[in-house]
Scaffold this active site. Structure first.
Site, PDB file in Angstrom:
ATOM      1  N   GLY A   1      19.214  43.438  27.315  1.00  0.00           N
ATOM      2  CA  GLY A   1      20.266  44.303  27.841  1.00  0.00           C
ATOM      3  C   GLY A   1      21.632  43.746  27.504  1.00  0.00           C
ATOM      4  O   GLY A   1      21.810  42.535  27.366  1.00  0.00           O
ATOM      5  N   ILE A   2      22.582  44.666  27.362  1.00  0.00           N
ATOM      6  CA  ILE A   2      23.959  44.268  27.061  1.00  0.00           C
ATOM      7  C   ILE A   2      24.895  44.978  28.025  1.00  0.00           C
ATOM      8  O   ILE A   2      24.527  45.982  28.640  1.00  0.00           O
ATOM      9  CB  ILE A   2      24.349  44.619  25.606  1.00  0.00           C
ATOM     10  CG1 ILE A   2      24.204  46.131  25.337  1.00  0.00           C
ATOM     11  CG2 ILE A   2      23.528  43.815  24.618  1.00  0.00           C
ATOM     12  CD1 ILE A   2      24.778  46.586  23.998  1.00  0.00           C
TER      13      ILE A   2
ATOM     14  N   ASP B   1      31.457  46.621  29.648  1.00  0.00           N
ATOM     15  CA  ASP B   1      32.106  47.133  30.856  1.00  0.00           C
ATOM     16  C   ASP B   1      33.527  47.619  30.566  1.00  0.00           C
ATOM     17  O   ASP B   1      34.304  46.961  29.876  1.00  0.00           O
ATOM     18  CB  ASP B   1      32.189  46.026  31.926  1.00  0.00           C
ATOM     19  CG  ASP B   1      30.832  45.613  32.479  1.00  0.00           C
ATOM     20  OD1 ASP B   1      29.817  46.214  32.089  1.00  0.00           O
ATOM     21  OD2 ASP B   1      30.803  44.695  33.316  1.00  0.00           O
TER      22      ASP B   1
ATOM     23  N   TYR C   1      26.271  51.247  31.668  1.00  0.00           N
ATOM     24  CA  TYR C   1      25.205  50.335  32.103  1.00  0.00           C
ATOM     25  C   TYR C   1      24.433  50.917  33.287  1.00  0.00           C
ATOM     26  O   TYR C   1      23.206  50.881  33.330  1.00  0.00           O
ATOM     27  CB  TYR C   1      25.855  49.000  32.471  1.00  0.00           C
ATOM     28  CG  TYR C   1      24.916  47.863  32.788  1.00  0.00           C
ATOM     29  CD1 TYR C   1      24.450  47.022  31.773  1.00  0.00           C
ATOM     30  CD2 TYR C   1      24.521  47.598  34.095  1.00  0.00           C
ATOM     31  CE1 TYR C   1      23.606  45.960  32.076  1.00  0.00           C
ATOM     32  CE2 TYR C   1      23.685  46.536  34.394  1.00  0.00           C
ATOM     33  CZ  TYR C   1      23.238  45.715  33.382  1.00  0.00           C
ATOM     34  OH  TYR C   1      22.406  44.658  33.676  1.00  0.00           O
TER      35      TYR C   1
ATOM     36  N   LYS D   1      20.502  51.765  33.234  1.00  0.00           N
ATOM     37  CA  LYS D   1      19.588  51.070  34.154  1.00  0.00           C
ATOM     38  C   LYS D   1      18.945  52.058  35.115  1.00  0.00           C
ATOM     39  O   LYS D   1      17.776  51.932  35.455  1.00  0.00           O
ATOM     40  CB  LYS D   1      20.342  49.969  34.901  1.00  0.00           C
ATOM     41  CG  LYS D   1      20.765  48.801  34.004  1.00  0.00           C
ATOM     42  CD  LYS D   1      19.555  48.065  33.432  1.00  0.00           C
ATOM     43  CE  LYS D   1      19.929  46.805  32.679  1.00  0.00           C
ATOM     44  NZ  LYS D   1      18.762  46.030  32.226  1.00  0.00           N
TER      45      LYS D   1
ATOM     46  N   GLY E   1      19.596  41.679  41.210  1.00  0.00           N
ATOM     47  CA  GLY E   1      20.988  41.686  41.619  1.00  0.00           C
ATOM     48  C   GLY E   1      21.771  40.787  40.685  1.00  0.00           C
ATOM     49  O   GLY E   1      21.467  40.686  39.489  1.00  0.00           O
TER      50      GLY E   1
ATOM     51  N   ILE F   1      22.662  37.553  38.993  1.00  0.00           N
ATOM     52  CA  ILE F   1      21.909  36.340  38.676  1.00  0.00           C
ATOM     53  C   ILE F   1      22.821  35.401  37.874  1.00  0.00           C
ATOM     54  O   ILE F   1      23.653  35.876  37.086  1.00  0.00           O
ATOM     55  CB  ILE F   1      20.648  36.703  37.840  1.00  0.00           C
ATOM     56  CG1 ILE F   1      19.822  37.815  38.529  1.00  0.00           C
ATOM     57  CG2 ILE F   1      19.789  35.475  37.569  1.00  0.00           C
ATOM     58  CD1 ILE F   1      19.285  37.500  39.895  1.00  0.00           C
TER      59      ILE F   1
HETATM   60  N1  CAA Z   1      36.163  49.059  43.275  1.00  0.00           N
HETATM   61  C1  CAA Z   1      37.338  49.680  43.362  1.00  0.00           C
HETATM   62  N2  CAA Z   1      38.375  49.386  42.566  1.00  0.00           N
HETATM   63  C2  CAA Z   1      38.188  48.435  41.640  1.00  0.00           C
HETATM   64  C3  CAA Z   1      36.975  47.750  41.500  1.00  0.00           C
HETATM   65  C4  CAA Z   1      35.940  48.091  42.372  1.00  0.00           C
HETATM   66  N3  CAA Z   1      34.749  47.483  42.315  1.00  0.00           N
HETATM   67  N4  CAA Z   1      37.106  46.878  40.481  1.00  0.00           N
HETATM   68  C5  CAA Z   1      38.347  47.002  40.007  1.00  0.00           C
HETATM   69  N5  CAA Z   1      38.992  47.935  40.710  1.00  0.00           N
HETATM   70  C6  CAA Z   1      40.370  48.378  40.527  1.00  0.00           C
HETATM   71  C7  CAA Z   1      41.324  47.205  40.527  1.00  0.00           C
HETATM   72  O1  CAA Z   1      41.651  46.836  41.857  1.00  0.00           O
HETATM   73  C8  CAA Z   1      42.509  47.786  39.780  1.00  0.00           C
HETATM   74  O2  CAA Z   1      43.244  48.611  40.618  1.00  0.00           O
HETATM   75  P1  CAA Z   1      44.837  48.658  40.499  1.00  0.00           P
HETATM   76  O3  CAA Z   1      45.129  49.124  39.096  1.00  0.00           O
HETATM   77  O4  CAA Z   1      45.234  49.639  41.546  1.00  0.00           O
HETATM   78  O5  CAA Z   1      45.311  47.271  40.771  1.00  0.00           O
HETATM   79  C9  CAA Z   1      41.839  48.696  38.748  1.00  0.00           C
HETATM   80  O6  CAA Z   1      40.520  48.971  39.265  1.00  0.00           O
HETATM   81  C10 CAA Z   1      41.709  48.066  37.391  1.00  0.00           C
HETATM   82  O7  CAA Z   1      41.033  46.788  37.576  1.00  0.00           O
HETATM   83  P2  CAA Z   1      41.088  45.682  36.462  1.00  0.00           P
HETATM   84  O8  CAA Z   1      42.445  45.109  36.371  1.00  0.00           O
HETATM   85  O9  CAA Z   1      39.979  44.723  36.702  1.00  0.00           O
HETATM   86  O10 CAA Z   1      40.882  46.582  35.163  1.00  0.00           O
HETATM   87  P3  CAA Z   1      40.284  46.239  33.791  1.00  0.00           P
HETATM   88  O11 CAA Z   1      40.381  47.496  33.020  1.00  0.00           O
HETATM   89  O12 CAA Z   1      40.881  44.999  33.229  1.00  0.00           O
HETATM   90  O13 CAA Z   1      38.750  45.908  34.096  1.00  0.00           O
HETATM   91  C11 CAA Z   1      36.548  46.251  34.813  1.00  0.00           C
HETATM   92  C12 CAA Z   1      37.964  46.811  34.814  1.00  0.00           C
HETATM   93  C13 CAA Z   1      35.992  46.231  33.387  1.00  0.00           C
HETATM   94  C14 CAA Z   1      35.729  47.195  35.647  1.00  0.00           C
HETATM   95  C15 CAA Z   1      36.540  44.815  35.396  1.00  0.00           C
HETATM   96  O14 CAA Z   1      37.049  44.864  36.697  1.00  0.00           O
HETATM   97  C16 CAA Z   1      35.138  44.247  35.442  1.00  0.00           C
HETATM   98  O15 CAA Z   1      34.633  43.686  34.485  1.00  0.00           O
HETATM   99  N6  CAA Z   1      34.437  44.386  36.566  1.00  0.00           N
HETATM  100  C17 CAA Z   1      33.106  43.849  36.743  1.00  0.00           C
HETATM  101  C18 CAA Z   1      32.098  44.913  36.521  1.00  0.00           C
HETATM  102  C19 CAA Z   1      30.738  44.324  36.865  1.00  0.00           C
HETATM  103  O16 CAA Z   1      30.448  43.994  38.006  1.00  0.00           O
HETATM  104  N7  CAA Z   1      29.873  44.196  35.872  1.00  0.00           N
HETATM  105  C20 CAA Z   1      28.602  43.605  36.094  1.00  0.00           C
HETATM  106  C21 CAA Z   1      28.242  42.747  34.934  1.00  0.00           C
HETATM  107  S1  CAA Z   1      26.780  41.787  35.273  1.00  0.00           S
HETATM  108  C22 CAA Z   1      25.543  42.872  35.164  1.00  0.00           C
HETATM  109  O17 CAA Z   1      25.698  44.006  34.818  1.00  0.00           O
HETATM  110  C23 CAA Z   1      24.177  42.352  35.509  1.00  0.00           C
HETATM  111  C24 CAA Z   1      23.542  43.156  36.558  1.00  0.00           C
HETATM  112  O18 CAA Z   1      22.643  43.952  36.244  1.00  0.00           O
HETATM  113  C25 CAA Z   1      23.894  42.956  37.960  1.00  0.00           C
END
Ligand code: CAA
Length: 240
Positions: free
Chosen positions: A84-85, A88, A147, A151, A178, A180
């Site tokens: 998986g990739i 985001d 993603y 999933k 969840g 990991i």
């Molecule tokens: N809920 C609500 N608002 C959120 C939020 C959330 N979960 N996350 C970010 N925001 C908001 C921020 O507060 C921000 O708001 P403002 O502009 O008002 O300040 C806005 O969204 C933009 O946030 P970022 O500055 O972080 O924006 P970005 O464009 O640089 O990145 C993102 C956005 C790509 C979603 C980044 O926040 C990110 O990578 N998030 C993590 C996503 C994640 O959990 N991925 C899981 C990877 S691991 C996996 O997938 C394995 C698995 O199976 C569990």
């Protein structure tokens, strides 16, 4: 003779832990990987498990890969669709490539691998398939429409294929991990990750070995009555 298991994305992260656990339990394991030759070589020299390079998003490559594994190790009894990739981004920034790559790899890979091995499993009247879904396919995740869709699709795929395999002794189940402690999760921005960990009742990230344990349970020969199910292993973060 030992059962043969193919683990996609099997040389790193959760996949590595699954490959090693299966080997330790007596399976003959083929660990598939797509790109990182150096990590794969290191994995093989540490574990003694043979690594096979192909892209699970490429149907013909999956057919050829299964054929190669069967020629070298024997008929494939177990498939763990783990590869998986992530790409985001919020919808505003997510381009079509980020959508296609994630869907083709994470969900398309499950079709490609199962299709390539399915007729053999039907003929031998035995198969164990475990698809690695995600908490984010169950609950959704901000920044992951690609993603989460892939999933979530895996969970539907599992239930449909489970019905088709049931009479032929083939079980199809999913695990929904969840968060990991792998490279994939390490790539989440630290301030975002801290908020996520704060919502995990167990109070920490999971370990890859804790997912591997679930896989071993589901692939066991004694598991013939467990099919179409999803095992959530997420520290209590989402009770589904
Ligand atoms: N809920 C609500 N608002 C959120 C939020 C959330 N979960 N996350 C970010 N925001 C908001 C921020 O507060 C921000 O708001 P403002 O502009 O008002 O300040 C806005 O969204 C933009 O946030 P970022 O500055 O972080 O924006 P970005 O464009 O640089 O990145 C993102 C956005 C790509 C979603 C980044 O926040 C990110 O990578 N998030 C993590 C996503 C994640 O959990 N991925 C899981 C990877 S691991 C996996 O997938 C394995 C698995 O199976 C569990």
């Amino acid at each position: 003779m030992a059962r043969v298991a193919v683990v996609t994305g099997g040389t790193r992260g959760i996949g590595e832990a699954i490959s090693v656990a299966l080997k330790d339990a007596g399976y003959t394991v083929a660990a598939n990987y797509a790109g990182n030759d150096e990590r794969a070589r290191d994995f093989t020299s540490r574990t003694g498990i043979k690594a096979y390079k192909w892209d699970v998003a490429d149907f013909d490559a999956c057919v050829a890969g299964i054929k190669q594994v069967e020629g070298e190790l024997g008929p494939v009894d177990v498939i763990v669709n783990n590869a998986g990739i992530t790409r985001d981004a919020t919808m505003k920034k997510m381009n079509r490539t980020a959508w296609d790559e994630v869907l083709d790899t994470n969900l398309g890979g499950c079709y490609n691998m199962c299709k390539a091995a399915w007729d053999g499993m039907l003929d031998r009247k035995f198969g164990r398939i475990v698809n690695i879904g995600s908490i984010n396919g169950q609950a959704g995740q901000y920044g992951q429409v690609n993603y989460a869709a892939a999933k979530s699709g895996i969970h539907g795929f599992t239930k449909a294929l489970g019905q088709e395999g049931a009479k032929a002794g083939i079980t199809v189940n999913a695990i929904a991990p969840g968060y990991i402690d792998t490279d994939m999760v390490a790539a989440v921005p630290p301030e975002v990750l801290a908020k996520i960990v704060a919502r995990i009742p167990v109070g920490r990230l999971g370990h890859a070995s804790e997912i591997a344990r679930g896989v071993l349970f589901l692939v066991a020969d004694e598991g013939g009555f467990i099919t179409g199910s999803t095992m959530s292993i997420n520290g209590g973060q989402h009770m589904y």
